[in-house]
Design an enzyme around this catalytic site. Structure first.
Site, PDB file in Angstrom:
ATOM      1  N   PHE A   1      42.643  56.018 -10.147  1.00  0.00           N
ATOM      2  CA  PHE A   1      43.878  55.308 -10.469  1.00  0.00           C
ATOM      3  C   PHE A   1      43.813  53.912  -9.864  1.00  0.00           C
ATOM      4  CE2 PHE A   1      48.505  54.601  -9.319  1.00  0.00           C
ATOM      5  CZ  PHE A   1      48.966  54.457 -10.618  1.00  0.00           C
TER       6      PHE A   1
ATOM      7  N   ARG B   1      37.624  76.919  26.972  1.00  0.00           N
ATOM      8  CA  ARG B   1      37.413  75.928  28.024  1.00  0.00           C
ATOM      9  C   ARG B   1      38.052  76.380  29.340  1.00  0.00           C
ATOM     10  NH1 ARG B   1      34.242  72.031  30.093  1.00  0.00           N
ATOM     11  NH2 ARG B   1      35.465  70.377  31.122  1.00  0.00           N
TER      12      ARG B   1
ATOM     13  N   GLY C   1      49.601  45.096  -2.494  1.00  0.00           N
ATOM     14  CA  GLY C   1      49.475  46.417  -1.853  1.00  0.00           C
ATOM     15  C   GLY C   1      50.803  47.123  -1.985  1.00  0.00           C
TER      16      GLY C   1
ATOM     17  N   LEU D   1      45.698  50.610  -9.124  1.00  0.00           N
ATOM     18  CA  LEU D   1      46.960  49.882  -9.043  1.00  0.00           C
ATOM     19  C   LEU D   1      46.820  48.698  -8.076  1.00  0.00           C
ATOM     20  CD1 LEU D   1      50.081  49.823  -9.653  1.00  0.00           C
ATOM     21  CD2 LEU D   1      50.369  51.378  -7.718  1.00  0.00           C
TER      22      LEU D   1
ATOM     23  N   THR E   1      52.712  53.254   2.063  1.00  0.00           N
ATOM     24  CA  THR E   1      52.685  53.452   3.517  1.00  0.00           C
ATOM     25  C   THR E   1      53.923  54.248   3.942  1.00  0.00           C
ATOM     26  OG1 THR E   1      53.966  51.447   3.909  1.00  0.00           O
ATOM     27  CG2 THR E   1      51.552  51.203   3.829  1.00  0.00           C
TER      28      THR E   1
ATOM     29  N   GLN F   1      43.365  65.317  22.434  1.00  0.00           N
ATOM     30  CA  GLN F   1      43.862  65.383  23.812  1.00  0.00           C
ATOM     31  C   GLN F   1      43.604  66.757  24.428  1.00  0.00           C
ATOM     32  OE1 GLN F   1      44.853  62.663  25.099  1.00  0.00           O
ATOM     33  NE2 GLN F   1      45.363  63.443  27.132  1.00  0.00           N
TER      34      GLN F   1
ATOM     35  N   GLU G   1      48.892  55.503  -1.261  1.00  0.00           N
ATOM     36  CA  GLU G   1      49.988  55.982  -2.126  1.00  0.00           C
ATOM     37  C   GLU G   1      51.346  55.649  -1.507  1.00  0.00           C
ATOM     38  OE1 GLU G   1      49.548  59.600  -4.293  1.00  0.00           O
ATOM     39  OE2 GLU G   1      47.368  59.568  -4.080  1.00  0.00           O
TER      40      GLU G   1
HETATM   41  C1  LIG Z   1      40.860  54.226   1.726  1.00  0.00           C
HETATM   42  C2  LIG Z   1      41.846  53.705   0.758  1.00  0.00           C
HETATM   43  C3  LIG Z   1      41.927  54.233  -0.516  1.00  0.00           C
HETATM   44  C4  LIG Z   1      42.825  53.739  -1.460  1.00  0.00           C
HETATM   45  N1  LIG Z   1      42.835  54.251  -2.722  1.00  0.00           N
HETATM   46  C5  LIG Z   1      43.615  53.659  -3.674  1.00  0.00           C
HETATM   47  C6  LIG Z   1      43.557  54.082  -5.030  1.00  0.00           C
HETATM   48  O1  LIG Z   1      42.826  55.023  -5.390  1.00  0.00           O
HETATM   49  N2  LIG Z   1      44.296  53.423  -5.951  1.00  0.00           N
HETATM   50  C7  LIG Z   1      45.121  52.375  -5.600  1.00  0.00           C
HETATM   51  O2  LIG Z   1      45.746  51.817  -6.466  1.00  0.00           O
HETATM   52  N3  LIG Z   1      45.208  51.981  -4.315  1.00  0.00           N
HETATM   53  C8  LIG Z   1      44.479  52.586  -3.342  1.00  0.00           C
HETATM   54  N4  LIG Z   1      44.561  52.164  -2.037  1.00  0.00           N
HETATM   55  C9  LIG Z   1      45.477  51.108  -1.680  1.00  0.00           C
HETATM   56  C10 LIG Z   1      46.694  51.577  -0.895  1.00  0.00           C
HETATM   57  O3  LIG Z   1      47.583  52.256  -1.727  1.00  0.00           O
HETATM   58  C11 LIG Z   1      47.312  50.376  -0.190  1.00  0.00           C
HETATM   59  O4  LIG Z   1      46.461  50.050   0.865  1.00  0.00           O
HETATM   60  C12 LIG Z   1      48.709  50.648   0.316  1.00  0.00           C
HETATM   61  O5  LIG Z   1      49.600  50.767  -0.736  1.00  0.00           O
HETATM   62  C13 LIG Z   1      49.201  49.581   1.291  1.00  0.00           C
HETATM   63  O6  LIG Z   1      48.961  48.293   0.812  1.00  0.00           O
HETATM   64  P1  LIG Z   1      48.252  47.207   1.755  1.00  0.00           P
HETATM   65  O7  LIG Z   1      47.081  47.860   2.329  1.00  0.00           O
HETATM   66  O8  LIG Z   1      48.051  46.003   0.972  1.00  0.00           O
HETATM   67  O9  LIG Z   1      49.279  46.956   2.923  1.00  0.00           O
HETATM   68  P2  LIG Z   1      50.452  45.881   2.948  1.00  0.00           P
HETATM   69  O10 LIG Z   1      51.318  46.086   1.757  1.00  0.00           O
HETATM   70  O11 LIG Z   1      49.899  44.565   3.201  1.00  0.00           O
HETATM   71  O12 LIG Z   1      51.254  46.377   4.211  1.00  0.00           O
HETATM   72  C14 LIG Z   1      50.970  45.970   5.545  1.00  0.00           C
HETATM   73  C15 LIG Z   1      52.045  46.505   6.462  1.00  0.00           C
HETATM   74  O13 LIG Z   1      53.315  45.982   6.098  1.00  0.00           O
HETATM   75  C16 LIG Z   1      54.217  46.999   5.845  1.00  0.00           C
HETATM   76  N5  LIG Z   1      55.087  46.644   4.736  1.00  0.00           N
HETATM   77  C17 LIG Z   1      54.774  45.977   3.608  1.00  0.00           C
HETATM   78  N6  LIG Z   1      55.834  45.830   2.831  1.00  0.00           N
HETATM   79  C18 LIG Z   1      56.866  46.444   3.436  1.00  0.00           C
HETATM   80  C19 LIG Z   1      58.209  46.663   3.124  1.00  0.00           C
HETATM   81  N7  LIG Z   1      58.758  46.197   1.985  1.00  0.00           N
HETATM   82  N8  LIG Z   1      58.976  47.358   3.993  1.00  0.00           N
HETATM   83  C20 LIG Z   1      58.444  47.826   5.161  1.00  0.00           C
HETATM   84  N9  LIG Z   1      57.162  47.634   5.508  1.00  0.00           N
HETATM   85  C21 LIG Z   1      56.389  46.970   4.656  1.00  0.00           C
HETATM   86  C22 LIG Z   1      53.361  48.191   5.457  1.00  0.00           C
HETATM   87  O14 LIG Z   1      54.014  49.437   5.669  1.00  0.00           O
HETATM   88  C23 LIG Z   1      52.187  48.025   6.370  1.00  0.00           C
HETATM   89  O15 LIG Z   1      52.479  48.547   7.628  1.00  0.00           O
HETATM   90  C24 LIG Z   1      43.693  52.681  -1.086  1.00  0.00           C
HETATM   91  C25 LIG Z   1      43.636  52.170   0.200  1.00  0.00           C
HETATM   92  C26 LIG Z   1      42.726  52.646   1.105  1.00  0.00           C
HETATM   93  C27 LIG Z   1      42.687  52.038   2.470  1.00  0.00           C
END
Ligand SMILES: Cc1cc2nc3c(=O)[nH]c(=O)nc-3n(C[C@H](O)[C@H](O)[C@H](O)COP(=O)(O)OP(=O)(O)OC[C@H]3O[C@@H](n4cnc5c(N)ncnc54)[C@H](O)[C@@H]3O)c2cc1C
Ligand SMILES: Cc1cc2nc3c(=O)[nH]c(=O)nc-3n(C[C@H](O)[C@H](O)[C@H](O)COP(=O)(O)OP(=O)(O)OC[C@H]3O[C@@H](n4cnc5c(N)ncnc54)[C@H](O)[C@@H]3O)c2cc1C
Lengths: 262, 386
Positions: free
Chosen positions: B122, B267, B130, B124, B365, B336, B363
Site C-alpha cells: 500500500f 535466573r 507522513g 500512501l 502514529t 528490564q 499506519e
Molecule cells: C518501517 C516503516 C514502514 C512503513 N510502511 C508504510 C507502508 O507500507 N505504506 C505507507 O503508505 N506508509 C508506510 N510507512 C509510513 C508511515 O505510515 C509514516 O511514517 C507515518 O504515518 C508517520 O509519518 P512520518 O514518519 O512522516 O512522521 P511525521 O508525520 O513527520 O510525524 C513526526 C511526529 O510529529 C507528530 N505529528 C505529526 N502531525 C501531528 C498532528 N497533527 N498531531 C499530533 N502529532 C503530530 C507525529 O505523531 C510524530 O511524532 C512506513 C513507515 C515505516 C517507518
C-alpha cells in the site's frame, strides 16, 4: 502415478515407559504420533504426486485410534487412508504385519510405488518394509535420501550409506524406504485440517482381503516368540592396566584376544 | 481466558503457532541481523493456506475477516514481528481491492494474493506527506484511457517484493480531499521502479522501499472506486487494517512476556529465582494484565468490523493505539526483567523491543490515533446533542 505409503502410529519416544512387572510398554495415557520417518515418506509421495499427478493412499495397521495419524496425513494432502484393523491381527510381529500389508497391496492392485519409513521409532526393527517387498516380489531400495529421477516405469534413487551413498535404479512398481535427509515435511494446511476433521478412513478387516490366510497373523501366526522383555541394567566395569605404554598395549591385546572380541 | 473461538479459528491459531515455532523461530535472528526478506516463510504460509484468511472463498480465500487475520498475525508476531509483516502488509495492500474493487478487479487480483503467489503493498506516504497525507505530490494525469503517474512514495512495506500495489496519487490538487485517486499498479509496469531498501531499527526482515514513478502509464480501469475517491479509499483501508497492526503489537508483547516469565524462573540471584522477588513479580503482573487488556480490545475491534458495524474508526484506532503503547512498555520491561542478558542479542527480547517501536509509528502514529479517537468522540457527542 499411484503411490501407497505405509504409516505407523508410534508412542512419542520421549515418553516411553516399561511396566517393570510385565516388561511391556505402558500405553495408557501415552501420546501417540505418526512415526517421524513415515512423515518423510508421506511428504515424498506428495511431492511426486505434485509433479506427476496420480493419487496417494496411506495404509496403517493398528487399533481404531490409528485413524488420527491417517487424518494428519489427509491434512497434509493425502487423498485416501485405509485402516487395517481386526482382532485376528492382535499380537502380530513384523513378519505377520508385513504379510498383512502385502495382502493390502494385492487388494489395492493399481500402484506403481510403495514408500515406507526407514524404521518405526518404537519397534525399531526396520524389517516391515523389506519383508513386504519380499512377500510381493517387489524390488526394493532402502534408506533413500534422494530420488534423482522417476517416471511411470522406473526410479533412480540415492541410498544413504555410512560412508557415502549408492545410486540405484529399479523398474516400477517397487518399494522404497526413506531416511530423514530426503525432505522437510510440510505442515498440515488449514483446508487440509478442515477436510481431515471430517474424514473417515476406510477400515478393512482380514475378511475384506480375498485369500487372506489368518494362520499367518496374530500372536499364533507370528514366528517371533518373545520370551522376556527387560530394561538392561547398565554395568560399568573398568580395569586399569598398569605399566608403560608398550607393556600396557601388549596386556590389552592379550585381554582382547582372551575375550574373543576380535 | 476464553475468547470463544470457533473450531476453525482455533485451527488458525494452532497452525500459525506451529509454523512460527518450527519454521520462523530457527531463522528469526539471522533474518533480523542480515535483513533477509522471508520468501521461504511466505511459501510456508501459502502452503498452510494462511495468505488468504481474510479473502472471500469465491476469490480463493478462506472466507474469514479481520479477526481471522488478527489471530494469525498475533501468533506469528509472538515469534517474529518482522516476518509476520509480509502477511500483514499484504493485507494492508489488499484491503483497498476488497473494499473498493469492482467484481472484475477482485477476480483479477485476489486469487493470486489468496494463494500466496503474489504479495501486495500500500503506497500512501511520501517524504513530505507522513501524518499529513494531504500534502502528497505524486500526481496522476489523465491521458486518454490511461493515467500518467509521477512522484515517489516512501517507506513502503513489501516494496520491491510485492507484485500488486495500491497507490494513492493526486488527480486534482485543487479539489483538496476529493483530489486524490487510488490505483492498482503492478510491478513491472514501465516507469515504475524501486528505490533503496531502508536500513531499519527493527522489523528488519521486512522490506521497506521507495516506489518511484516516472511517466508510469496505468490503465484507467485500474482505478479503485472512482476518480477523486483516493482519500476515502485510504481512510477506510486504514480503519480496517489498524487492528492488524495492533495484533502485530500484541504478538510482540505476548512473545516478550513469555520470554520474561520463563527467564525469571531460571535466573538465580541472592540464592533465589528472581521470579520470587516481588518487584519482579509486579513487573510481570503489569505486563500480563496489559497484554490481556490489549488482546480483549483488539478482538472486540476486529469482531465489530467483521459484524458489519458501520462506524468503527474509533475502536479501530483505540486498538492500535493501546496495543502499540503496551507493546513498547512490555518489551522494554521484558528487557528490564532479564537485565544485561535481555540487552544481548543472544536473547530475543532486545529484538522484540526494537520491533515494537514501529507499531507506534506506521499506519498513523499514536498521536494521530488520539486525534482520530478524539475527533470521533466529539462527533458522537455533537450528534447526541442534536
Ligand atoms: C518501517 C516503516 C514502514 C512503513 N510502511 C508504510 C507502508 O507500507 N505504506 C505507507 O503508505 N506508509 C508506510 N510507512 C509510513 C508511515 O505510515 C509514516 O511514517 C507515518 O504515518 C508517520 O509519518 P512520518 O514518519 O512522516 O512522521 P511525521 O508525520 O513527520 O510525524 C513526526 C511526529 O510529529 C507528530 N505529528 C505529526 N502531525 C501531528 C498532528 N497533527 N498531531 C499530533 N502529532 C503530530 C507525529 O505523531 C510524530 O511524532 C512506513 C513507515 C515505516 C517507518
Ligand atoms: C520382539 C518383538 C515383539 C513384538 N511383540 C508384539 C506383540 O506381542 N504385540 C504387538 O502388537 N506388537 C508386537 N511387536 C510390535 C510389532 O511387531 C511391530 O511394531 C510391527 O510389526 C512393526 O515393526 P517395527 O515397529 O519394527 O517397524 P519397522 O519395521 O521398523 O517399520 C518400518 C516401516 O514399516 C512400516 N510399518 C511398520 N509397521 C506398520 C504398520 N503397523 N502399519 C503400516 N505400516 C507399518 C512403516 O512405514 C515403517 O516406517 C513386537 C515387536 C518386536 C520387535
Amino acid at each position: 502415478m499411484n503411490i501407497v505409503v505405509f504409516i505407523k502410529q508410534v508412542v512419542a519416544t520421549t515418553n516411553v515407559k516399561l511396566d517393570p512387572e510385565t516388561g511391556t510398554m505402558i500405553r495408557d495415557g501415552v501420546e501417540c504420533i505418526l512415526n517421524p520417518f513415515d512423515e518423510y515418506a508421506v511428504e515424498e509421495a506428495l511431492r511426486i504426486k505434485e509433479k506427476m499427478g496420480g493419487k496417494v493412499t496411506v495404509v496403517t495397521m493398528g487399533p481404531p485410534q490409528a485413524k488420527e495419524i491417517i487424518r494428519k496425513t489427509i491434512g497434509m494432502g493425502v487423498d485416501e487412508g485405509i485402516l487395517i484393523s481386526d482382532r485376528a491381527l492382535a499380537g502380530s510381529d513384523t513378519w505377520a504385519t508385513a504379510y498383512t500389508l502385502s495382502q493390502v497391496l494385492k487388494k489395492i492392485g493399481d500402484y506403481q510405488l510403495v514408500i515406507t519409513g526407514k524404521q518405526a521409532v518404537d519397534g525399531d526393527t526396520a524389517q516391515v518394509g523389506p519383508e513386504v517387498a519380499a512377500c510381493e516380489g517387489l524390488p526394493m531400495i532402502a534408506w533413500v535420501r534422494k530420488i534423482e529421477e522417476i517416471s511411470e516405469t522406473s526410479i533412480r534413487a540415492e541410498r544413504l550409506m555410512e560412508d557415502g551413498y549408492d545410486v540405484l535404479e529399479s523398474p516400477l512398481p517397487a518399494l522404497i524406504s526413506v531416511v530423514k535427509e530426503i525432505n522437510e515435511p510440510r505442515l498440515e494446511s488449514l483446508r487440509g485440517k478442515m477436510k481431515a476433521k471430517k474424514y473417515e478412513p476406510k477400515v478393512w478387516g482380514v475378511a475384506d482381503m480375498p485369500g487372506f490366510d489368518v494362520a499367518q497373523v496374530g500372536l499364533k501366526g507370528s514366528p517371533t516368540k518373545v520370551f522376556k522383555t527387560f530394561t538392561p541394567k547398565r554395568q560399568y566395569k573398568g580395569e586399569m592396566i598398569a605399566g608403560d605404554a608398550a607393556q600396557a598395549a601388549a596386556t590389552l591385546v592379550g585381554k582382547i584376544k582372551e575375550m574373543n572380541i576380535v | 481466558m476464553n475468547y470463544f473461538l470457533t473450531e476453525e479459528q482455533q485451527m488458525i491459531v494452532d497452525t500459525a503457532r506451529e509454523l512460527a515455532l518450527t519454521k520462523i523461530k530457527p531463522i528469526r535472528e539471522k533474518y533480523d541481523e542480515e535483513g533477509i526478506f522471508p520468501w521461504d516463510i511466505v511459501k510456508e504460509m501459502s502452503g498452510a493456506d494462511m495468505m488468504g484468511l481474510y479473502i472471500p472463498e469465491e476469490y480463493g480465500g478462506l472466507g474469514g475477516g479481520v479477526f481471522e487475520l488478527c489471530l494469525a498475525v498475533e501468533e506469528l508476531s509472538k515469534i517474529c514481528g518482522g516476518i509476520s509483516l509480509a502477511m500483514a502488509a499484504t493485507a494492508l495492500g489488499t484491503f483497498p481491492i476488497l473494499l473498493f474493487g469492482s467484481e472484475e478487479q477482485k477476480k483479477q487480483y485476489l486469487p493470486d494474493i489468496a494463494a500466496g503467489k503474489k504479495l501486495a503493498a500500500f503506497g500512501l506516504t511520501e517524504a513530505n506527506a507522513g501524518s499529513d497525507v494531504g500534502n502528497m505530490t505524486t500526481t496522476a494525469v489523465r491521458a486518454g484511457d490511461e493515467y500518467v503517474l509521477n512522484g515517489t512514495k516512501q517507506w513502503i512495506t513489501n516494496g520491491g517484493e510485492a507484485e500488486t500495489y495500491t497507490i494513492i496519487a493526486m488527480t486534482n490538487k485543487a479539489k483538496g480531499t476529493r483530489g486524490a485517486t487510488a490505483f492498482i499498479v503492478e510491478k513491472g509496469t514501465p516507469g515504475f521502479e524501486f528505490g533503496k531498501k531502508e536500513n531499519k531499527m527493527g522489523i528488519r526482515a521486512s522490506a521497506t522501499r521507495e516506489l518511484i514513478f516516472t511517466n508510469c502509464r496505468v490503465p484507467a480501469k485500474n482505478i479503485l472506486s472512482k476518480e477523486g475517491m483516493g482519500f476515502i479509499v485510504a481512510v477506510n483501508t486504514l480503519n480496517n487494517s489498524r487492528p492488524g497492526v495492533a495484533a502485530q503489537a500484541l504478538g510482540i508483547a505476548a512473545g516478550a512476556l513469555d520470554e520474561a516469565v520463563n527467564y525469571s524462573r531460571q535466573r538465580v540471584q541472592f540464592d533465589q529465582p528472581i521470579s520470587s522477588i516481588q518487584a519482579v513479580q509486579h513487573m510481570l503482573a503489569n505486563m500480563a494484565t496489559e497484554v490481556e487488556a490489549s488482546r480483549a480490545l483488539i478482538y472486540a475491534a476486529a469482531r465489530t468490523i467483521d459484524a458489519g458495524e458501520k462506524s468503527f474508526a474509533k475502536i479501530s484506532a483505540m486498538s492500535k493505539l493501546f496495543a502499540s503503547e503496551v507493546a513498547m512498555r512490555v518489551t522494554t520491561d521484558a528487557v528490564q526483567v532479564m537485565g544485561g542478558y535481555g540487552y544481548m542479542k543472544e536473547y530475543p527480547v532486545e529484538k522484540m523491543m526494537r520491533d515494537a517501536k514501529i507499531t507506534q509509528i506506521y499506519e498513523g502514529t499514536s498521536q494521530i490515533q488520539r486525534n482520530e479517537i478524539a475527533l470521533q468522540l466529539i462527533k458522537e457527542a455533537a450528534k447526541a446533542a442534536k
